[in-house]
Design a protein around this motif. Structure first.
Motif, PDB file in Angstrom:
ATOM      1  N   MET A   1       0.833  -1.206   0.000  1.00 47.35           N
ATOM      2  CA  MET A   1       0.000   0.000   0.000  1.00 47.35           C
ATOM      3  C   MET A   1       0.867   1.255   0.000  1.00 47.35           C
ATOM      4  N   PRO A   2       0.511   2.274  -0.784  1.00 41.03           N
ATOM      5  CA  PRO A   2       1.363   3.477  -0.771  1.00 41.03           C
ATOM      6  C   PRO A   2       1.285   4.187   0.581  1.00 41.03           C
ATOM      7  N   GLU A   3       2.398   4.780   0.939  1.00 41.37           N
ATOM      8  CA  GLU A   3       2.438   5.484   2.215  1.00 41.37           C
ATOM      9  C   GLU A   3       1.612   6.774   2.132  1.00 41.37           C
ATOM     10  N   VAL A   4       0.830   7.044   3.151  1.00 42.44           N
ATOM     11  CA  VAL A   4       0.001   8.251   3.128  1.00 42.44           C
ATOM     12  C   VAL A   4       0.749   9.393   3.792  1.00 42.44           C
ATOM     13  N   THR A   5       0.925  10.483   3.053  1.00 42.74           N
ATOM     14  CA  THR A   5       1.579  11.648   3.659  1.00 42.74           C
ATOM     15  C   THR A   5       0.678  12.860   3.504  1.00 42.74           C
ATOM     16  N   MET A   6       0.844  13.779   4.406  1.00 40.73           N
ATOM     17  CA  MET A   6       0.066  15.013   4.304  1.00 40.73           C
ATOM     18  C   MET A   6       0.843  16.008   3.478  1.00 40.73           C
ATOM     19  N   GLU A   7       0.374  16.296   2.297  1.00 34.04           N
ATOM     20  CA  GLU A   7       1.060  17.236   1.422  1.00 34.04           C
ATOM     21  C   GLU A   7       0.463  18.614   1.621  1.00 34.04           C
ATOM     22  N   ASN A   8       1.284  19.636   1.489  1.00 35.19           N
ATOM     23  CA  ASN A   8       0.703  20.968   1.604  1.00 35.19           C
ATOM     24  C   ASN A   8       0.491  21.600   0.227  1.00 35.19           C
ATOM     25  N   GLY A   9       0.637  20.798  -0.792  1.00 35.88           N
ATOM     26  CA  GLY A   9       0.280  21.271  -2.118  1.00 35.88           C
ATOM     27  C   GLY A   9       1.416  21.941  -2.858  1.00 35.88           C
ATOM     28  N   ASP A  10       2.547  22.206  -2.208  1.00 36.31           N
ATOM     29  CA  ASP A  10       3.589  22.912  -2.942  1.00 36.31           C
ATOM     30  C   ASP A  10       4.917  22.163  -2.845  1.00 36.31           C
ATOM     31  N   GLY A  11       4.860  20.874  -2.634  1.00 39.90           N
ATOM     32  CA  GLY A  11       6.113  20.153  -2.580  1.00 39.90           C
ATOM     33  C   GLY A  11       6.028  18.999  -1.616  1.00 39.90           C
ATOM     34  N   ASP A  12       7.195  18.698  -1.050  1.00 46.72           N
ATOM     35  CA  ASP A  12       7.241  17.459  -0.284  1.00 46.72           C
ATOM     36  C   ASP A  12       7.231  17.672   1.222  1.00 46.72           C
ATOM     37  N   VAL A  13       7.124  18.918   1.675  1.00 51.02           N
ATOM     38  CA  VAL A  13       7.200  19.165   3.118  1.00 51.02           C
ATOM     39  C   VAL A  13       5.805  19.107   3.733  1.00 51.02           C
ATOM     40  N   PRO A  14       5.583  18.170   4.670  1.00 48.77           N
ATOM     41  CA  PRO A  14       4.249  18.098   5.261  1.00 48.77           C
ATOM     42  C   PRO A  14       3.958  19.327   6.124  1.00 48.77           C
ATOM     43  N   GLU A  15       2.726  19.751   6.108  1.00 51.86           N
ATOM     44  CA  GLU A  15       2.309  20.928   6.877  1.00 51.86           C
ATOM     45  C   GLU A  15       2.164  20.554   8.352  1.00 51.86           C
ATOM     46  N   ILE A  16       2.937  21.194   9.209  1.00 53.02           N
ATOM     47  CA  ILE A  16       2.789  20.935  10.643  1.00 53.02           C
ATOM     48  C   ILE A  16       2.227  22.195  11.272  1.00 53.02           C
ATOM     49  N   VAL A  17       1.083  22.059  11.913  1.00 48.94           N
ATOM     50  CA  VAL A  17       0.488  23.235  12.519  1.00 48.94           C
ATOM     51  C   VAL A  17       0.872  23.278  13.992  1.00 48.94           C
ATOM     52  N   VAL A  18       1.682  24.280  14.327  1.00 46.04           N
ATOM     53  CA  VAL A  18       2.088  24.436  15.719  1.00 46.04           C
ATOM     54  C   VAL A  18       0.979  25.202  16.434  1.00 46.04           C
ATOM     55  N   GLU A  19       0.499  24.617  17.493  1.00 50.32           N
ATOM     56  CA  GLU A  19      -0.625  25.207  18.214  1.00 50.32           C
ATOM     57  C   GLU A  19      -0.140  25.620  19.594  1.00 50.32           C
ATOM     58  N   ARG A  20      -0.828  26.585  20.178  1.00 50.67           N
ATOM     59  CA  ARG A  20      -0.500  26.963  21.556  1.00 50.67           C
ATOM     60  C   ARG A  20      -1.686  26.731  22.466  1.00 50.67           C
ATOM     61  N   THR A  21      -1.392  26.376  23.696  1.00 48.62           N
ATOM     62  CA  THR A  21      -2.467  26.199  24.666  1.00 48.62           C
ATOM     63  C   THR A  21      -2.034  26.768  26.006  1.00 48.62           C
ATOM     64  N   LEU A  22      -3.016  27.047  26.848  1.00 41.81           N
ATOM     65  CA  LEU A  22      -2.672  27.501  28.188  1.00 41.81           C
ATOM     66  C   LEU A  22      -2.767  26.324  29.139  1.00 41.81           C
ATOM     67  N   ALA A  23      -1.689  26.118  29.887  1.00 39.93           N
ATOM     68  CA  ALA A  23      -1.686  25.085  30.923  1.00 39.93           C
ATOM     69  C   ALA A  23      -1.531  25.774  32.268  1.00 39.93           C
ATOM     70  N   LEU A  24      -2.264  25.290  33.259  1.00 40.68           N
ATOM     71  CA  LEU A  24      -2.074  25.783  34.626  1.00 40.68           C
ATOM     72  C   LEU A  24      -1.693  24.610  35.503  1.00 40.68           C
ATOM     73  N   ILE A  25      -0.767  24.861  36.406  1.00 36.58           N
ATOM     74  CA  ILE A  25      -0.557  23.916  37.503  1.00 36.58           C
ATOM     75  C   ILE A  25      -1.303  24.536  38.680  1.00 36.58           C
ATOM     76  N   LYS A  26      -2.308  23.829  39.147  1.00 36.62           N
ATOM     77  CA  LYS A  26      -3.224  24.392  40.137  1.00 36.62           C
ATOM     78  C   LYS A  26      -2.594  24.356  41.545  1.00 36.62           C
ATOM     79  N   PRO A  27      -3.195  25.114  42.494  1.00 34.33           N
ATOM     80  CA  PRO A  27      -2.545  25.274  43.802  1.00 34.33           C
ATOM     81  C   PRO A  27      -2.136  23.962  44.483  1.00 34.33           C
ATOM     82  N   ASP A  28      -2.962  22.917  44.360  1.00 35.25           N
ATOM     83  CA  ASP A  28      -2.635  21.668  45.071  1.00 35.25           C
ATOM     84  C   ASP A  28      -1.420  20.950  44.497  1.00 35.25           C
TER      85      ASP A  28
END
Ligand code: CDP
Ligand code: MG
Length: 218
Positions: free
Chosen positions: A1-28
Motif C-alpha cells: 500500500m502506498p504510504e500516506v503523507t500530508m502534502e501541503n500542495g507545494d512540494g514534499d514538506v508536510p504541513e505541521i500546525v504548531v498550536e499553543r495552549t494555556l496550561a495551569l498547575i493548580k494550587p494543590d
C-alpha cells in the motif's frame, strides 16, 4: 500500500500546525511543579512562557466565567485563589488536544481508574483539586493565554510556505553569512560565537549615522 503523507500542495514538506495552549498547575500541585514540567518537556511541548501568579477570587471568577452559576463554582473559585498557580503557554503540534489528553479526565478518581498515567491521576486529589488545567479549544486557548499573559502576541505561528518565505526573507541571508564565517573560524564554542556574530552583524540593528553624532560640549 502506498504510504500516506500530508502534502501541503507545494512540494514534499508536510504541513505541521504548531498550536499553543494555556496550561495551569493548580494550587494543590504547585509543590510538584518541577516533576510536572519535566513530563511536559518529555511529551514534546515547548514552554514558551511561564509565570507564577496568585489570582484574587475576582480574577479567578473571570477566568472560569463559563462555569458561573454551577454548583461547584464558589468552591472552585475559593480553591483556585487559595494559593499561587503556575501558568504556562505550551506549544507543539496539536497542543490543545495533546495537553488535555496528558491531563486526563476532570475527576482525579476517575483518572486513576481509566487513565492511570495522566497528570490528574498522578498529581490530582479529587473531582475539583485536579492538579492541572488545559484550554478546551482554539478560542478558549487564545482568551486564556491573553488572560494570563496580557502582553503576549497570539498570532498564529507561521508554518509551511509562509514560514519558509518568512525565514528566506528575514534570516537566511544573514545566517548564511554567519555560518560561512563560522566554518572559516571554527571557534571552540560555535553557538556562543554565532550568537556574538549575529549581535554585531544584525542588519536590523539601529545605526547611528556620523552626521547625527552629538557634539560633546567643549
Ligand atoms: O478542567 P476541565 O476542562 O477538565 O473541566 P471543566 O468542566 O471545565 O471544569 C473546570 C474545573 O472545575 C475542573 O477542572 C475542576 O477543578 C472543577 N470542577 C469541579 O470542581 N466539580 C465538577 N463537578 C466539575 C469541575
Ligand atoms: Mg474546562
Amino acid at each position: 500500500m502506498p504510504e500516506v503523507t500530508m502534502e501541503n500542495g507545494d512540494g514534499d514538506v508536510p504541513e505541521i500546525v504548531v498550536e499553543r495552549t494555556l496550561a495551569l498547575i493548580k494550587p494543590d500541585a504547585v509543590h510538584r511543579a518541577e516533576e510536572i514540567e519535566e513530563i511536559v518537556l518529555e511529551s514534546g511541548f515547548t514552554i514558551l512562557q511561564k509565570r507564577r501568579i496568585h489570582l484574587t477570587p475576582e480574577q479567578t471568577s473571570d477566568f472560569y466565567a463559563e462555569h458561573y452559576g454551577k454548583m461547584f463554582f464558589p468552591s472552585l473559585v475559593a480553591y483556585m485563589s487559595s494559593g499561587p498557580i503556575i501558568a504556562m503557554v505550551l506549544a507543539r503540534e496539536n497542543a490543545i488536544g495533546y495537553w488535555r489528553e496528558l491531563a486526563g479526565p476532570t475527576n482525579s478518581f476517575k483518572a486513576r481508574e481509566t487513565h492511570p498515567d495522566s497528570l490528574r491521576a498522578l498529581y490530582g486529589t479529587d473531582d475539583q483539586r485536579n492538579a492541572v488545567h488545559g484550554s478546551d479549544g482554539v478560542t478558549s486557548a487564545e482568551r486564556e493565554i491573553r488572560f494570563m499573559f496580557p502582553d503576549s502576541i497570539v498570532e498564529p505561528i507561521p508554518a509551511g510556505m509562509v514560514a519558509r518565505d518568512y525565514l528566506a526573507r528575514a534570516v537566511n541571508p544573514t545566517l548564511l553569512k554567519g555560518l560561512t564565517e563560522l566554518c572559516k573560524q571554527k571557534p571552540e564554542d560555535p553557538c556562543m560565537w554565532l550568537a556574538d556574530w549575529l549581535l554585531s552583524n544584525n542588519p536590523n540593528k539601529p545605526q547611528v549615522a556620523d552626521r547625527y553624532a552629538v557634539q560633546e560640549p567643549m
